[in-house]
Design a protein around this motif. Structure first.
Motif, PDB file in Angstrom:
ATOM      1  N   LYS A  80       0.845  -1.178   0.000  1.00 43.33           N
ATOM      2  CA  LYS A  80       0.000   0.000   0.000  1.00 43.33           C
ATOM      3  C   LYS A  80       0.887   1.237   0.000  1.00 43.33           C
ATOM      4  O   LYS A  80       2.036   1.191   0.433  1.00 43.33           O
ATOM      5  N   ALA A  81       0.331   2.327  -0.472  1.00 47.55           N
ATOM      6  CA  ALA A  81       1.076   3.592  -0.496  1.00 47.55           C
ATOM      7  C   ALA A  81       0.126   4.751  -0.252  1.00 47.55           C
ATOM      8  O   ALA A  81      -1.032   4.719  -0.681  1.00 47.55           O
ATOM      9  N   TRP A  82       0.625   5.743   0.465  1.00 46.10           N
ATOM     10  CA  TRP A  82      -0.182   6.916   0.775  1.00 46.10           C
ATOM     11  C   TRP A  82       0.667   8.176   0.607  1.00 46.10           C
ATOM     12  O   TRP A  82       1.868   8.175   0.910  1.00 46.10           O
ATOM     13  N   GLU A  83       0.030   9.223   0.144  1.00 47.41           N
ATOM     14  CA  GLU A  83       0.702  10.521   0.121  1.00 47.41           C
ATOM     15  C   GLU A  83       0.646  11.114   1.527  1.00 47.41           C
ATOM     16  O   GLU A  83      -0.398  11.092   2.189  1.00 47.41           O
ATOM     17  N   VAL A  84       1.779  11.637   1.984  1.00 45.44           N
ATOM     18  CA  VAL A  84       1.873  12.215   3.321  1.00 45.44           C
ATOM     19  C   VAL A  84       1.702  13.722   3.232  1.00 45.44           C
ATOM     20  O   VAL A  84       2.364  14.392   2.424  1.00 45.44           O
ATOM     21  N   ASP A  85       0.847  14.249   4.056  1.00 48.31           N
ATOM     22  CA  ASP A  85       0.626  15.695   4.096  1.00 48.31           C
ATOM     23  C   ASP A  85       1.873  16.374   4.650  1.00 48.31           C
ATOM     24  O   ASP A  85       2.290  16.091   5.781  1.00 48.31           O
ATOM     25  N   PRO A  86       2.506  17.274   3.890  1.00 48.06           N
ATOM     26  CA  PRO A  86       3.724  17.946   4.377  1.00 48.06           C
ATOM     27  C   PRO A  86       3.500  18.737   5.659  1.00 48.06           C
ATOM     28  O   PRO A  86       4.459  18.978   6.408  1.00 48.06           O
ATOM     29  N   ALA A  87       2.269  19.121   5.933  1.00 43.03           N
ATOM     30  CA  ALA A  87       1.980  19.856   7.163  1.00 43.03           C
ATOM     31  C   ALA A  87       1.901  18.934   8.366  1.00 43.03           C
ATOM     32  O   ALA A  87       1.938  19.394   9.513  1.00 43.03           O
ATOM     33  N   GLY A  88       1.779  17.615   8.125  1.00 44.22           N
ATOM     34  CA  GLY A  88       1.639  16.663   9.212  1.00 44.22           C
ATOM     35  C   GLY A  88       0.188  16.443   9.572  1.00 44.22           C
ATOM     36  O   GLY A  88      -0.731  16.817   8.820  1.00 44.22           O
ATOM     37  N   TYR A  89      -0.043  15.846  10.754  1.00 42.62           N
ATOM     38  CA  TYR A  89      -1.383  15.450  11.150  1.00 42.62           C
ATOM     39  C   TYR A  89      -1.699  15.910  12.566  1.00 42.62           C
ATOM     40  O   TYR A  89      -0.840  15.909  13.442  1.00 42.62           O
TER      41      TYR A  89
END
Length: 461
Positions: A131-140
Motif C-alpha cells: 500500500k502507499a499513501w501521500e503524506v501531508d507535508p503539514a503533518g497530522y
C-alpha cells in the motif's frame, strides 16, 4: 488449454487502451498485450494511435485473457476478475503515483517506509509495496488523521529514507502513534525538518531501538513523545520516562538514540522463554530448549534501566509463571539491572540462579508483589555493585527467608533503596529479627546479627 471465439473488436479496444496510457503508436498481438500492460508506468510518449475497431471474430486461448487480467491486477493491486469486454475500461482506469511528494509505503515485510521522490518506489532491497499513501507535508493533528491508521498494527519496522531531509515535512506528530508492533526505526536522523514531534511514538509498546547516524533536527516540541514505549532503550541503556520529550533525542546517558554501526552501543540482550510447564528461563541462548512446549518468548536488554511494569515479553502470561530459572550463561553479562523483572508475578514460588547475575546495579521493584514467594536464594550474587534497592521485595507478604552468602555486604556508599522490604510482614532474619514497618529500608538488606538487625540469613557453604 481452452480456446474460444471472441470478437476482434475486444482486442482493438484493449490495444487502444494500452496506447492511451503509454501515448504510443505500437500495435500488439494478443499474446503481447499482457507484457504491454505490465510495462505501463504513467509515462506517455506522445499522441496515442487509436485504431478503428476490427470486425469479425477469432479463436483465442483463455490463457491470453488470463495473462492480461493478471497484468491489470498487478498494476491496480486489486483482486477483481475481468471479462474480456471489461479489460479495456480497467486498463483506462489505471493510475500511477507520479510526481515529487512525501510517501508512506507499507511493504510486505511489515516495513513502513517514508521517502520523498518522484514516483512511487522503495529503497528497501527486495521490497514489495502493498500500500502507499501521500503524506501531508503539514503533518497530522491526530493519529486517526493519518491515511495509514487502519494499517498501523501491520507495521513492525519503520525506515526513513535519506531523501526525507529535503521533504519540508513540518510535523512528525503522531507519525507512529499506536504502532504497537513496531520494533525498530531506521534512519531517524533524516527527520531534520519537523518542528513538532508530539506523541510521535505513543503506545509503541514493542519499540526497542531508534537508529540514527546523527541527529540535528529542528524540533521545538515533543510532548509525550515516548509515552508507552516501555521497551525502548538508548545505546547507553536509558529507558525513557512517560513524560520524556524531544530533549532526549541524543546518544548520551539520558538519550534514546542508537548509532547503527554499533560503535557506541552498550546494550546487551538476553532471551526470555516461558515454557508450558510454568518455568520462565532467562538465558543468553538464542533458541529455546528442544522438546519443551513454548508459551512466550522474546528478549530484554540486560543493562537497561527499565522503569515501569508491562515491558516484559512474557507479561501477558505472568500469571502462568510458577518458577524462574536464571541460566548459568547469564554470567556472561557484566552489567545487569533487574528493575521490575517479576513485578506482580503472584504465582511464582521458586526462583533459582540469582547468583548467575554479575554486576547487578539496580533492583527496583524486582520482586514487588510476588505474593507466592516464601524464600529466595541470593547466594553467589555479589552485592558490591548495587546502587538502587527501591521496593525490591515490596509487598512480598509471604516471604519468610532470604538466603545470602555469609560475607554479604552492601557498598559503603552509593547505594539507596526506599521501602526495600515494604509490607514483608512474614520476613524473619537469620538471627530472629522480625519485620517492622520502621525497618523497611535498604539498610536491612544485610545478614541478620552481622553488625545489626537485618533480614538476610547466611547460607552455609
Amino acid at each position: 488449454m481452452a480456446v474460444g471465439t471472441i470478437q476482434k473488436s475486444v482486442f482493438t479496444d484493449i490495444a487502444n487502451a494500452i496506447r492511451v496510457q503509454n501515448g504510443g503508436t505500437d500495435t500488439y498481438l494478443p499474446s503481447e498485450m499482457a507484457a504491454a500492460v505490465l510495462a505501463l508506468d504513467g509515462t506517455q510518449a506522445g499522441t496515442p494511435y487509436q485504431a478503428v475497431a476490427a470486425t469479425g471474430t477469432g479463436v483465442v486461448s483463455d490463457s491470453v485473457f488470463d495473462a492480461i487480467a493478471d497484468a491489470i491486477r498487478a498494476q491496480n493491486g486489486l483482486a477483481e476478475t475481468y471479462k474480456p469486454s471489461e479489460m479495456a475500461p480497467a486498463i483506462l482506469a489505471l493510475s500511477w503515483d507520479t510526481g515529487v511528494k512525501i510517501r508512506a509505503l507499507l511493504l510486505s515485510d511489515g516495513t513502513l517506509e517514508l521517502n520523498y521522490r518522484d514516483g512511487r518506489s522503495s529503497s528497501v532491497p527486495g521490497a514489495v509495496i502493498l500500500k502507499a499513501w501521500e503524506v501531508d507535508p503539514a503533518g497530522y493533528a491526530s493519529a486517526g488523521a493519518r491515511p495509514w491508521d487502519d494499517d498501523k498494527l501491520s507495521v513492525t519496522r519503520a525506515v526513513i529514507d535519506e531523501d526525507m531531509e529535503s521533504s519540508a515535512l513540518a510535523s512528525a506528530a503522531y507519525l507512529f502513534h499506536g504502532c504497537e508492533n513496531l520494533v525498530e526505526v531506521e534512519g531517524f536522523g533524516h527527520l531534520v525538518t519537523p518542528t513538532n514531534m508530539n506523541q510521535m511514538f505513543v503506545s509503541c509498546a514493542s519499540l526497542e531501538t531508534i537508529w540514527a547516524d546523527s541527529f540535528y533536527g529542528s524540533v521545538e516540541s515533543g510532548t509525550l513523545m515516548f509515552s508507552g514505549c516501555r521497551r525502548l532503550v538508548g545505546e547507553r541503556g536509558y529507558v525513557p520516562e512517560q513524560t520524556d520529550d524531544h530533549l532526549n533525542l541524543h546518544f548520551e546517558s539520558t538519550g534514546v538514540l542508537t548509532h547503527p554501526d554499533g560503535s557506541e552501543d552498550e546494550r546487551e540482550w538476553f532471551r526470555c522463554f516461558l515454557y508450558a510447564d510454568g518455568e520462565l528461563v532467562l538465558t543468553a541462548a538464542m533458541e529455546p530448549e528442544a522438546g519443551r512446549g513454548l508459551v512466550s518468548s522474546g528478549r530484554l536488554c540486560a543493562n537497561a534501566r527499565y522503569n515501569s511494569v508491562g515491558y516484559q515479553p512474557w507479561y501477558d502470561h505472568r500469571d502462568d509463571v510458577e518458577a524462574v530459572g536464571i541460566a548459568a550463561d547469564m554470567a556472561t553479562y557484566d552489567h545487569v539491572n533487574t528493575n521490575y523483572w517479576f513485578y506482580g508475578h503472584q504465582a511464582v514460588t521458586d526462583v533459582t540462579g540469582m547468583g548467575n547475575l554479575h554486576g547487578v546495579r539496580e533492583m527496583q521493584h524486582t520482586f514487588n508483589s510476588c505474593t507466592g514467594l516464601t524464600e529466595i536464594d541470593l547466594s553467589g550474587l555479589d552485592p558490591s555493585s548495587l546502587e538502587d534497592l527501591a521496593y525490591t521485595f515490596g509487598g512480598c507478604g509471604s516471604l519468610v527467608t532470604i538466603w545470602a552468602d555469609a560475607d554479604w555486604a552492601l557498598p559503603a556508599s552509593g547505594v539507596s533503596g526506599f521501602q526495600t522490604f515494604y509490607q514483608c510482614a512474614s520476613l524473619v532474619g537469620g538471627a530472629g529479627t522480625t519485620y517492622a514497618s520502621s525497618r523497611a529500608g535498604y539498610q536491612y538488606m544485610r545478614i541478620d546479627g552481622a553488625g545489626g538487625a537485618g533480614y538476610l540469613t547466611a547460607k552455609s557453604s
